[in-house]
Design an enzyme around this catalytic site. Sequence first.
Site, PDB file in Angstrom:
ATOM      1  N   ALA A 209     -39.343  -8.238  -6.011  1.00  0.00           N
ATOM      2  CA  ALA A 209     -39.375  -8.473  -7.402  1.00  0.00           C
ATOM      3  C   ALA A 209     -39.223  -7.352  -8.085  1.00  0.00           C
ATOM      4  O   ALA A 209     -39.247  -5.748  -8.104  1.00  0.00           O
ATOM      5  CB  ALA A 209     -40.448  -8.748  -8.187  1.00  0.00           C
ATOM      6  N   LYS A 210     -38.217  -8.015  -9.731  1.00  0.00           N
ATOM      7  CA  LYS A 210     -37.859  -6.557 -10.073  1.00  0.00           C
ATOM      8  C   LYS A 210     -38.632  -7.335 -11.320  1.00  0.00           C
ATOM      9  O   LYS A 210     -38.531  -8.233 -12.186  1.00  0.00           O
ATOM     10  CB  LYS A 210     -36.311  -6.974 -11.068  1.00  0.00           C
ATOM     11  CG  LYS A 210     -35.454  -5.255 -11.609  1.00  0.00           C
ATOM     12  CD  LYS A 210     -34.128  -5.913 -11.399  1.00  0.00           C
ATOM     13  CE  LYS A 210     -33.669  -4.772 -12.059  1.00  0.00           C
ATOM     14  NZ  LYS A 210     -34.330  -3.569 -12.180  1.00  0.00           N
ATOM     15  N   ALA A 211     -40.297  -6.090 -11.026  1.00  0.00           N
ATOM     16  CA  ALA A 211     -41.218  -6.773 -11.536  1.00  0.00           C
ATOM     17  C   ALA A 211     -41.248  -5.252 -12.722  1.00  0.00           C
ATOM     18  O   ALA A 211     -41.157  -4.262 -12.247  1.00  0.00           O
ATOM     19  CB  ALA A 211     -42.179  -7.242 -11.197  1.00  0.00           C
TER      20      ALA A 211
ATOM     21  N   TYR B   3     -42.553  -0.490 -11.664  1.00  0.00           N
ATOM     22  CA  TYR B   3     -41.651   0.513 -12.103  1.00  0.00           C
ATOM     23  C   TYR B   3     -42.121   1.923 -12.730  1.00  0.00           C
ATOM     24  O   TYR B   3     -42.104   3.035 -13.292  1.00  0.00           O
ATOM     25  CB  TYR B   3     -40.468   0.491 -13.598  1.00  0.00           C
ATOM     26  CG  TYR B   3     -39.454  -0.104 -13.045  1.00  0.00           C
ATOM     27  CD1 TYR B   3     -37.913   0.594 -12.867  1.00  0.00           C
ATOM     28  CD2 TYR B   3     -39.283  -1.768 -12.361  1.00  0.00           C
ATOM     29  CE1 TYR B   3     -37.211  -0.197 -11.793  1.00  0.00           C
ATOM     30  CE2 TYR B   3     -38.346  -2.033 -11.871  1.00  0.00           C
ATOM     31  CZ  TYR B   3     -37.078  -1.254 -11.419  1.00  0.00           C
ATOM     32  OH  TYR B   3     -36.222  -1.660 -10.507  1.00  0.00           O
TER      33      TYR B   3
END
Length: 301
Positions: free
Chosen positions: A158-160, A164
């Site tokens: 996921a680009k969650a 990051y």
Amino acid sequence: MAGPAFHDRPGVIWMDGEFVPWTEAKVHVLTHGLHYGSAVFEGERAYGGEVFKLREHTDRLHRSAQMLGFEIPWSADEIDQVTNELLARQGHANAYVRPIAWRGSEMMGVSAQKNTIHLSISVWQWPSYFGAAQRLKGIRLDLAKYRRPDPATAPSLAKATGLYMICTLSKHAAEEKGYADALMLDWRGRVAEATGANVFFVKDGVLHTPTPDCFLDGITRRTVMDLAADRGYEVVERAIMPEELPEFEQCFLTGTAAEVTPVSEIGSHRFTVGEITRTLMEDYDAVVQPKSAPAAVAASG
Ligand code: PMP
């Protein structure tokens, strides 16, 4: 970093169904997304007023939300239409586009079953690329201490926002040592990606790139693989170990922000900015141009 802080800029931001003055696009401090990392986002780029592969980004935003267990209450058509309207209203031709969806404030604990899902989209001006001469020197990468997590540990694909945390830590550590960015390994010790971009290597005219089984299969990565195929370059997707780094002649990163960025160094390993890297940089610069622009017609014809 030039320019005013991001909370204090002119124009509008689209938030939960309406365009609001930029400085008033706020969330309350008791927001689940802020406390528990329950947010997903995208990074998109407009060239000549058109977002490159907008629908692919919007679809990934929806998929990322599903991986975090929530549904964004706006369809892909609605999101794309709002994005285009926002770009036009802000009057940007070359811009960065940042949609973000998050769990709201109804419950403030680990469980957030009743929380409303919010969505905002912001755009800001971003020149189409840095000077070619500067990019052609290549950037220097450190080796990160943190590793990309096992998909059994976190929703790695996921680009969650939460994923990051280790990217910021790794990039800060690299910057403190004078590097531009860091190369991250995965939990098995394989080469994975940089802190916000995928990685490719070149050896004997063949491209090698890690299999994206625990990190983003970037939209730029797939675009560059298609461009490489069009050029007749062989691309091998496989597990790459850090011990192989000395064998590679060229290295570059791919990403919406990075585009195709040559790498000159990873730790003690040196790479040259060779013909394959330069060709793919140029091909990428051409393919992102808006379909309607005369330049793009000339480039593809
Ligand atoms: N990996 C990470 C961690 C990223 O943040 C990005 C940028 N979104 C990428 C890879 C590249 O993805 P894309 O080409 O879709 O921008």
